[in-house]
Design a protein around this motif. Structure first.
Motif, PDB file in Angstrom:
ATOM      1  N   SER A  29     -27.518 -17.294  15.934  1.00  0.00           N
ATOM      2  CA  SER A  29     -28.121 -17.251  14.614  1.00  0.00           C
ATOM      3  C   SER A  29     -27.048 -17.472  13.562  1.00  0.00           C
ATOM      4  O   SER A  29     -25.846 -17.486  13.854  1.00  0.00           O
ATOM      5  CB  SER A  29     -28.773 -15.885  14.396  1.00  0.00           C
ATOM      6  N   LYS A  30     -27.485 -17.643  12.318  1.00  0.00           N
ATOM      7  CA  LYS A  30     -26.535 -17.841  11.221  1.00  0.00           C
ATOM      8  C   LYS A  30     -25.582 -16.656  11.112  1.00  0.00           C
ATOM      9  O   LYS A  30     -24.383 -16.830  10.863  1.00  0.00           O
ATOM     10  CB  LYS A  30     -27.297 -18.034   9.906  1.00  0.00           C
ATOM     11  N   ALA A  31     -26.101 -15.452  11.339  1.00  0.00           N
ATOM     12  CA  ALA A  31     -25.247 -14.257  11.284  1.00  0.00           C
ATOM     13  C   ALA A  31     -24.192 -14.314  12.384  1.00  0.00           C
ATOM     14  O   ALA A  31     -23.017 -14.000  12.163  1.00  0.00           O
ATOM     15  CB  ALA A  31     -26.089 -12.998  11.417  1.00  0.00           C
ATOM     16  N   GLY A  32     -24.594 -14.729  13.588  1.00  0.00           N
ATOM     17  CA  GLY A  32     -23.646 -14.832  14.689  1.00  0.00           C
ATOM     18  C   GLY A  32     -22.617 -15.917  14.464  1.00  0.00           C
ATOM     19  O   GLY A  32     -21.448 -15.780  14.854  1.00  0.00           O
ATOM     20  N   ALA A  33     -23.037 -17.002  13.827  1.00  0.00           N
ATOM     21  CA  ALA A  33     -22.138 -18.129  13.569  1.00  0.00           C
ATOM     22  C   ALA A  33     -21.035 -17.777  12.590  1.00  0.00           C
ATOM     23  O   ALA A  33     -20.049 -18.516  12.465  1.00  0.00           O
ATOM     24  CB  ALA A  33     -22.930 -19.327  13.054  1.00  0.00           C
ATOM     25  N   GLN A  34     -21.168 -16.639  11.903  1.00  0.00           N
ATOM     26  CA  GLN A  34     -20.108 -16.197  11.004  1.00  0.00           C
ATOM     27  C   GLN A  34     -18.822 -15.859  11.758  1.00  0.00           C
ATOM     28  O   GLN A  34     -17.752 -15.783  11.160  1.00  0.00           O
ATOM     29  CB  GLN A  34     -20.570 -14.975  10.195  1.00  0.00           C
ATOM     30  N   LEU A  35     -18.918 -15.665  13.066  1.00  0.00           N
ATOM     31  CA  LEU A  35     -17.706 -15.444  13.847  1.00  0.00           C
ATOM     32  C   LEU A  35     -16.740 -16.615  13.703  1.00  0.00           C
ATOM     33  O   LEU A  35     -15.527 -16.443  13.792  1.00  0.00           O
ATOM     34  CB  LEU A  35     -18.045 -15.239  15.327  1.00  0.00           C
ATOM     35  N   GLU A  36     -17.296 -17.815  13.493  1.00  0.00           N
ATOM     36  CA  GLU A  36     -16.452 -18.975  13.224  1.00  0.00           C
ATOM     37  C   GLU A  36     -16.486 -19.368  11.757  1.00  0.00           C
ATOM     38  O   GLU A  36     -15.486 -19.840  11.215  1.00  0.00           O
ATOM     39  CB  GLU A  36     -16.887 -20.171  14.069  1.00  0.00           C
ATOM     40  N   GLY A  37     -17.620 -19.158  11.118  1.00  0.00           N
ATOM     41  CA  GLY A  37     -17.795 -19.587   9.730  1.00  0.00           C
ATOM     42  C   GLY A  37     -16.976 -18.791   8.737  1.00  0.00           C
ATOM     43  O   GLY A  37     -16.700 -19.256   7.634  1.00  0.00           O
ATOM     44  N   SER A  38     -16.555 -17.587   9.107  1.00  0.00           N
ATOM     45  CA  SER A  38     -15.751 -16.747   8.218  1.00  0.00           C
ATOM     46  C   SER A  38     -14.662 -16.053   9.021  1.00  0.00           C
ATOM     47  O   SER A  38     -14.947 -15.177   9.848  1.00  0.00           O
ATOM     48  CB  SER A  38     -16.613 -15.705   7.508  1.00  0.00           C
ATOM     49  N   LYS A  39     -13.408 -16.427   8.773  1.00  0.00           N
ATOM     50  CA  LYS A  39     -12.289 -15.785   9.454  1.00  0.00           C
ATOM     51  C   LYS A  39     -12.237 -14.298   9.108  1.00  0.00           C
ATOM     52  O   LYS A  39     -11.909 -13.464   9.954  1.00  0.00           O
ATOM     53  CB  LYS A  39     -10.961 -16.446   9.049  1.00  0.00           C
ATOM     54  N   ASP A  40     -12.562 -13.965   7.854  1.00  0.00           N
ATOM     55  CA  ASP A  40     -12.553 -12.572   7.422  1.00  0.00           C
ATOM     56  C   ASP A  40     -13.594 -11.770   8.195  1.00  0.00           C
ATOM     57  O   ASP A  40     -13.309 -10.669   8.683  1.00  0.00           O
ATOM     58  CB  ASP A  40     -12.819 -12.494   5.916  1.00  0.00           C
ATOM     59  N   PHE A  41     -14.814 -12.320   8.344  1.00  0.00           N
ATOM     60  CA  PHE A  41     -15.864 -11.643   9.102  1.00  0.00           C
ATOM     61  C   PHE A  41     -15.406 -11.410  10.537  1.00  0.00           C
ATOM     62  O   PHE A  41     -15.577 -10.323  11.091  1.00  0.00           O
ATOM     63  CB  PHE A  41     -17.148 -12.474   9.094  1.00  0.00           C
ATOM     64  N   ALA A  42     -14.824 -12.448  11.144  1.00  0.00           N
ATOM     65  CA  ALA A  42     -14.396 -12.350  12.541  1.00  0.00           C
ATOM     66  C   ALA A  42     -13.343 -11.263  12.726  1.00  0.00           C
ATOM     67  O   ALA A  42     -13.407 -10.468  13.668  1.00  0.00           O
ATOM     68  CB  ALA A  42     -13.869 -13.700  13.014  1.00  0.00           C
ATOM     69  N   LYS A  43     -12.366 -11.220  11.824  1.00  0.00           N
ATOM     70  CA  LYS A  43     -11.297 -10.229  11.944  1.00  0.00           C
ATOM     71  C   LYS A  43     -11.842  -8.806  11.742  1.00  0.00           C
ATOM     72  O   LYS A  43     -11.442  -7.869  12.446  1.00  0.00           O
ATOM     73  CB  LYS A  43     -10.189 -10.518  10.940  1.00  0.00           C
ATOM     74  N   ARG A  44     -12.770  -8.668  10.813  1.00  0.00           N
ATOM     75  CA  ARG A  44     -13.360  -7.350  10.579  1.00  0.00           C
ATOM     76  C   ARG A  44     -14.221  -6.927  11.776  1.00  0.00           C
ATOM     77  O   ARG A  44     -14.259  -5.748  12.145  1.00  0.00           O
ATOM     78  CB  ARG A  44     -14.176  -7.349   9.286  1.00  0.00           C
ATOM     79  N   PHE A  45     -14.898  -7.893  12.380  1.00  0.00           N
ATOM     80  CA  PHE A  45     -15.697  -7.614  13.576  1.00  0.00           C
ATOM     81  C   PHE A  45     -14.790  -7.120  14.702  1.00  0.00           C
ATOM     82  O   PHE A  45     -15.084  -6.138  15.377  1.00  0.00           O
ATOM     83  CB  PHE A  45     -16.448  -8.885  14.000  1.00  0.00           C
ATOM     84  N   MET A  46     -13.670  -7.803  14.898  1.00  0.00           N
ATOM     85  CA  MET A  46     -12.735  -7.399  15.955  1.00  0.00           C
ATOM     86  C   MET A  46     -12.192  -5.999  15.698  1.00  0.00           C
ATOM     87  O   MET A  46     -12.100  -5.175  16.611  1.00  0.00           O
ATOM     88  CB  MET A  46     -11.590  -8.415  16.056  1.00  0.00           C
ATOM     89  N   THR A  47     -11.844  -5.727  14.453  1.00  0.00           N
ATOM     90  CA  THR A  47     -11.324  -4.406  14.102  1.00  0.00           C
ATOM     91  C   THR A  47     -12.362  -3.324  14.371  1.00  0.00           C
ATOM     92  O   THR A  47     -12.060  -2.275  14.948  1.00  0.00           O
ATOM     93  CB  THR A  47     -10.899  -4.372  12.630  1.00  0.00           C
ATOM     94  N   ALA A  48     -13.599  -3.591  13.981  1.00  0.00           N
ATOM     95  CA  ALA A  48     -14.682  -2.612  14.134  1.00  0.00           C
ATOM     96  C   ALA A  48     -14.965  -2.294  15.595  1.00  0.00           C
ATOM     97  O   ALA A  48     -15.373  -1.169  15.923  1.00  0.00           O
ATOM     98  CB  ALA A  48     -15.950  -3.131  13.457  1.00  0.00           C
ATOM     99  N   HIS A  49     -14.751  -3.276  16.475  1.00  0.00           N
ATOM    100  CA  HIS A  49     -15.108  -3.075  17.879  1.00  0.00           C
ATOM    101  C   HIS A  49     -13.895  -2.960  18.801  1.00  0.00           C
ATOM    102  O   HIS A  49     -14.031  -3.067  20.028  1.00  0.00           O
ATOM    103  CB  HIS A  49     -16.045  -4.208  18.328  1.00  0.00           C
ATOM    104  N   GLY A  50     -12.727  -2.705  18.209  1.00  0.00           N
ATOM    105  CA  GLY A  50     -11.535  -2.425  18.990  1.00  0.00           C
ATOM    106  C   GLY A  50     -11.036  -3.576  19.832  1.00  0.00           C
ATOM    107  O   GLY A  50     -10.457  -3.374  20.904  1.00  0.00           O
ATOM    108  N   ILE A  51     -11.249  -4.798  19.348  1.00  0.00           N
ATOM    109  CA  ILE A  51     -10.835  -5.993  20.082  1.00  0.00           C
ATOM    110  C   ILE A  51      -9.434  -6.385  19.632  1.00  0.00           C
ATOM    111  O   ILE A  51      -9.188  -6.537  18.424  1.00  0.00           O
ATOM    112  CB  ILE A  51     -11.847  -7.137  19.842  1.00  0.00           C
ATOM    113  N   PRO A  52      -8.488  -6.539  20.562  1.00  0.00           N
ATOM    114  CA  PRO A  52      -7.091  -6.786  20.183  1.00  0.00           C
ATOM    115  C   PRO A  52      -6.889  -8.113  19.452  1.00  0.00           C
ATOM    116  O   PRO A  52      -7.282  -9.166  19.931  1.00  0.00           O
ATOM    117  CB  PRO A  52      -6.352  -6.785  21.529  1.00  0.00           C
ATOM    118  N   THR A  53      -6.273  -8.028  18.272  1.00  0.00           N
ATOM    119  CA  THR A  53      -5.980  -9.210  17.469  1.00  0.00           C
ATOM    120  C   THR A  53      -4.781  -8.904  16.573  1.00  0.00           C
ATOM    121  O   THR A  53      -4.315  -7.758  16.511  1.00  0.00           O
ATOM    122  CB  THR A  53      -7.202  -9.627  16.626  1.00  0.00           C
TER     123      THR A  53
END
Length: 426
Positions: free
Chosen positions: A95-119
């Protein structure tokens, strides 16, 4: 099934090649396709971003499933568009919301931080907070990594050694260097290691399958020198991505990503591209993409032994169940032939010869056009991805290089060191 594949590059050529082999595929259409995709289906003169035209074609041709090749339609919301217009249509892509993982670097980094994904450590800045951004740069060690938040046609990442130059670049990016894409800039800590690409197909309900791992080569020059490109070649599998490394990837990255999307109520039924870096044996995420990679797909598809259409259909329906995804144990090597001048300005319309002489490799067209008289000419920077299977890296790349030598056009260029770094790994 009648299937519509959206896109026109080497990735779409490889997907079309694989889709056309499925017993489930009755008719395959590629929009808009290129000079080589017509060998696997019917090219259609449609823009993937013209949703209304795509929908009209879907209705007129009884399309059962749409496979979205590149990121632009996904970020623009094609999944949501069809969910509203044609709820019964299967769409492979988030979905458009899911595509933000690529469409927004800021969204992706915040998502990783929120879910404890190493970055890498990071912060995001706008024009109003540019001076804070400069102070954050002072906290980091060179080189400095600056990323445009939005899509920038693969050109929105700068890696700079000088602190003063990094500050200058930050202000220029925020001032419109990449248009609206760099209205927000993500600054992150530089990670040192070797990269690889991991591809996951997920059904949005916890089910996922991991495709063969690959490594691509982004720089135009041999020895990874010169300007960044869309990719000059790829190798699969990757020697260091062994069972131990991939167990870490699964436990620390893939499963938290899939679970995190579900927890946030984000519909995601399609491919997740994990751009990873191996930092002394520890996997960390550089970036997410929301589709398959290019040119990695041109190597990965050679190693997928399962019916890809069956898997994509199950994912789009929301239930991968126990469907297997079998990997061919052979090595795949892709060498990209590009136009002279790429990634800068380059001529188009150069006649390509020798295509019919290649028998030991598969030619995935990327930037080509087929004229009415059957002549194939160049129409892009990356022209043809030459892909081969072999018993090991040396064998696979050797086959690809022999085939590359048979194909010719004015200004032809390719890297002769694809895979060499991996052959040297101990």
């Amino acid at each position: 099934m009648n299937i519509l594949l959206l896109g026109s590059g080497g990735r779409e050529s490889a997907l079309a090649w694989k889709i056309s082999q499925s017993e489930l595929c009755d008719k395959l259409f590629i929009a808009p396709g290129n000079g080589g995709t017509g060998a696997y289906g019917t090219n259609v003169a449609l823009s993937p971003l013209d949703f209304e035209a795509v929908e009209a074609f879907v209705g007129a041709n009884g399309i059962d499933m749409v496979v979205v090749g590149n990121e632009d339609p996904l970020v623009a919301g094609i999944y949501d568009y069809f969910a509203g217009k044609r709820p019964g249509l299967l769409v492979v892509g988030p979905s458009k919301a899911g595509a933000q993982l690529e469409g927004s670097k800021d969204f992706a980094k915040r998502f990783m931080t929120a879910h404890g994904i190493p970055t890498a450590r990071f912060r995001s800045f706008t024009q109003e907070t540019a001076e804070e951004g400069c102070r954050f740069l002072e906290e980091l060690k060179p080189p400095y990594v600056l990323k445009a938040d939005g899509l920038a046609a693969g050109k929105g990442v700068l890696i700079i050694d000088s602190l003063d130059e990094a500050k200058k670049a930050l202000r220029e990016m925020l001032g419109g260097m990449f248009g609206k894409s760099s209205a927000t800039v993500v600054i992150e800590e530089f990670l040192k290691g070797i990269e690889c690409s991991v591809f996951v197909l997920t059904d949005g309900n916890g089910g996922y399958r991991v495709l063969p791992v690959a490594k691509d080569y982004k720089r135009i020059g041999e020895g990874d020198t010169g300007l960044n490109t869309g990719g000059m070649g790829a190798i699969s599998p990757v020697p260091f991505a062994d069972e131990t490394f991939m167990r870490k990837v699964t436990e620390r990255i893939i499963e938290p990503t899939v679970k995190g999307l579900a927890e946030e109520g984000i519909i995601y039924r399609g491919f997740i591209f994990l751009g990873l870096i191996n930092v002394e044996g520890e996997p960390m995420v550089i970036e997410y993409n929301v589709r398959m990679g290019d040119p990695e797909t041109e190597a990965v598809m050679l190693r997928v032994d399962s019916d890809l259409v069956q898997l994509m259909k199950a994912a789009a329906e929301g239930d991968l169940g126990d469907l297997p995804l079998r990997h061919n144990p052979a090595t795949a090597a892709t060498v990209m032939i590009v136009s002279g001048g790429y990634p800068g300005s380059y001529p188009k319309g150069k006649v390509i010869t020798g295509l019919d002489k290649v028998t030991d490799s598969i030619l995935f067209h990327a930037g080509t056009k087929k004229l009415d008289d059957g002549t194939v000419v160049t129409s892009g920077g990356r022209v043809i991805a030459v892909s081969s299977l072999g018993k090991d890296i040396a064998d696979a790349v050797g086959r690809s290089f022999k085939s590359v030598d048979l194909v010719d056009f004015e200004g032809k260029y390719f890297r002769r060191d694809i895979g060499r770094d991996l052959m040297n790994l101990k």
